[in-house]
Write a protein that holds these residues in place. Structure first.
Motif, short mmCIF file in Angstrom:
data_model
loop_
_atom_site.label_atom_id
_atom_site.label_comp_id
_atom_site.label_asym_id
_atom_site.label_seq_id
_atom_site.Cartn_x
_atom_site.Cartn_y
_atom_site.Cartn_z
N ARG A 96 33.41 34.66 51.17
CA ARG A 96 34.40 36.35 51.15
C ARG A 96 34.55 36.16 49.28
O ARG A 96 35.66 35.18 49.12
CB ARG A 96 35.97 34.99 51.50
CG ARG A 96 35.76 34.99 53.27
CD ARG A 96 36.75 33.80 54.13
NE ARG A 96 36.34 32.92 53.14
CZ ARG A 96 37.27 31.61 53.29
NH1 ARG A 96 38.42 31.61 53.87
NH2 ARG A 96 37.11 30.39 52.90
N HIS A 98 35.71 37.50 46.23
CA HIS A 98 36.86 38.79 45.58
C HIS A 98 37.00 38.78 44.14
O HIS A 98 36.17 37.69 44.09
CB HIS A 98 38.66 38.03 46.34
CG HIS A 98 37.83 38.62 47.35
ND1 HIS A 98 38.35 39.57 48.08
CD2 HIS A 98 38.42 38.07 48.87
CE1 HIS A 98 38.18 39.37 49.60
NE2 HIS A 98 38.86 38.65 49.84
N VAL A 100 39.47 39.07 41.30
CA VAL A 100 40.71 38.39 41.23
C VAL A 100 41.28 38.61 39.69
O VAL A 100 40.52 38.13 38.62
CB VAL A 100 41.24 36.77 41.20
CG1 VAL A 100 42.33 36.13 40.90
CG2 VAL A 100 40.22 36.39 42.62
N THR A 144 36.63 33.27 48.47
CA THR A 144 37.99 32.65 48.68
C THR A 144 38.85 33.45 50.10
O THR A 144 38.27 34.49 49.65
CB THR A 144 39.03 33.21 47.40
OG1 THR A 144 40.16 33.18 47.48
CG2 THR A 144 38.45 34.79 46.56
N ALA A 145 39.97 33.54 50.51
CA ALA A 145 40.45 33.48 51.35
C ALA A 145 41.63 35.31 50.63
O ALA A 145 41.84 35.93 51.42
CB ALA A 145 40.44 32.54 52.68
N ASP A 146 42.29 34.26 50.04
CA ASP A 146 43.34 34.96 49.15
C ASP A 146 43.27 35.30 47.94
O ASP A 146 43.83 33.94 47.08
CB ASP A 146 44.84 33.82 49.92
CG ASP A 146 46.08 34.83 48.99
OD1 ASP A 146 45.65 35.72 49.33
OD2 ASP A 146 46.81 33.71 49.60
N PRO A 147 43.00 36.62 47.46
CA PRO A 147 42.34 36.47 45.91
C PRO A 147 43.84 35.89 44.91
O PRO A 147 43.64 35.77 43.86
CB PRO A 147 42.25 37.92 45.38
CG PRO A 147 41.85 38.59 47.03
CD PRO A 147 42.60 37.64 48.50
N GLU A 148 45.26 36.25 45.78
CA GLU A 148 46.93 35.96 44.80
C GLU A 148 46.93 34.54 44.07
O GLU A 148 47.01 34.24 43.92
CB GLU A 148 47.79 36.90 45.39
CG GLU A 148 47.63 38.19 45.88
CD GLU A 148 46.96 38.46 46.37
OE1 GLU A 148 46.28 38.57 47.26
OE2 GLU A 148 46.23 39.81 46.56
N GLN A 149 46.76 33.70 46.12
CA GLN A 149 46.20 32.45 45.78
C GLN A 149 45.78 31.68 45.33
O GLN A 149 45.86 31.23 44.34
CB GLN A 149 46.36 31.40 47.14
CG GLN A 149 46.55 30.19 47.13
CD GLN A 149 47.95 29.89 46.77
OE1 GLN A 149 49.23 29.92 47.02
NE2 GLN A 149 48.35 28.68 45.96
N GLU A 150 44.24 32.56 45.10
CA GLU A 150 43.14 32.07 44.12
C GLU A 150 43.72 31.92 42.08
O GLU A 150 43.42 31.14 41.21
CB GLU A 150 42.30 32.41 43.93
CG GLU A 150 40.58 32.29 43.46
CD GLU A 150 40.27 30.70 43.38
OE1 GLU A 150 39.62 30.35 42.69
OE2 GLU A 150 40.35 31.02 44.60
#
Length: 167
Positions: A96, A98, A100, A144-150
C-alpha cells in the motif's frame, strides 16, 4: 567570564561533541588515545572554522534534542523490522504505497531539514520534495493504509517535538 572562556575553547560545543564521537567510531578504537585525538580535533576544527560560522544557529534545548534523537533511533530500529517483514512476507500486490503531503508548521530551516532527514532515515519513508513556499513536505510511504493518518502521525511524532526544540 567562565562562559566566555568556555566559548573561546568550544565555539561550537555540539560540533566538538560530534567530531569526538565520529572520530572514535571511525577509528573503531575506544582507547584513551582515540578519545584524546578526537578531543584535539573537536577543539581545533571548530576554532579554525569559527570565522566561517557568524550566523550559526544556537543549540536549542539540548536535552529535548537528545530525547528526540533517542526517539528517532528507536523508530529506525522498529521501522527496520517492519520493512523486513514487508519485504520478506508480503507480495507486491498487497503493498500500500502512497505519496503523502505533510503540511508544515515549522518555520526554522534547521528544523525542516531535521524533519526531512528524520523521515528519510526511517526505513519505509522518504522525503521527496519541499514545496516552493516551504510549507509542505512530500513524503513517499512504502506501506500505509491511510495517507492522511500518516501525515498526522509525522506531525505528532516528529514535527511537534521539533517545534518545541527550535521555535
Amino acid at each position: 567570564m567562565i562562559k566566555r572562556l568556555f566559548l573561546a575553547v568550544f565555539p561550537h560545543p555540539m560540533l566538538t561533541l560530534i567530531l569526538v564521537l565520529v572520530y572514535v567510531l571511525l577509528t573503531n578504537s575506544f582507547g584513551i588515545n582515540s578519545w584524546v585525538m578526537g578531543l584535539v580535533l573537536g577543539v581545533v576544527v571548530p576554532i579554525a572554522t569559527h570565522a566561517y560560522w557568524p550566523d550559526r544557529p544556537r543549540t536549542p534545548k539540548p536535552f529535548k534534542l537528545l530525547a528526540y534523537m533517542i526517539l528517532v533511533i528507536w523508530d529506525i530500529l522498529v521501522a527496520n523490522v517492519k520493512v523486513a517483514f514487508i519485504v520478506l512476507f508480503r507480495s507486491n500486490a498487497n503493498m500500500r504505497s502512497h505519496w503523502v503531503v505533510v503540511p508544515l508548521d515549522l518555520k526554522s530551516p534547521e528544523a525542516i531539514t531535521l524533519l526531512a532527514g528524520t523521515i528519510t532515515l526511517t526505513p519505509g519513508t522518504v522525503s521527496a520534495d519541499l514545496s516552493d513556499t516551504g510549507r509542505c513536505l512530500l513524503v513517499h510511504a512504502l506501506d500505509t493504509a491511510d495517507p492522511e493518518q500518516e501525515a498526522k502521525d509525522i506531525k505528532h511524532r516528529y514535527e511537534r517535538r521539533l517545534k518545541e526544540i527550535f521555535e
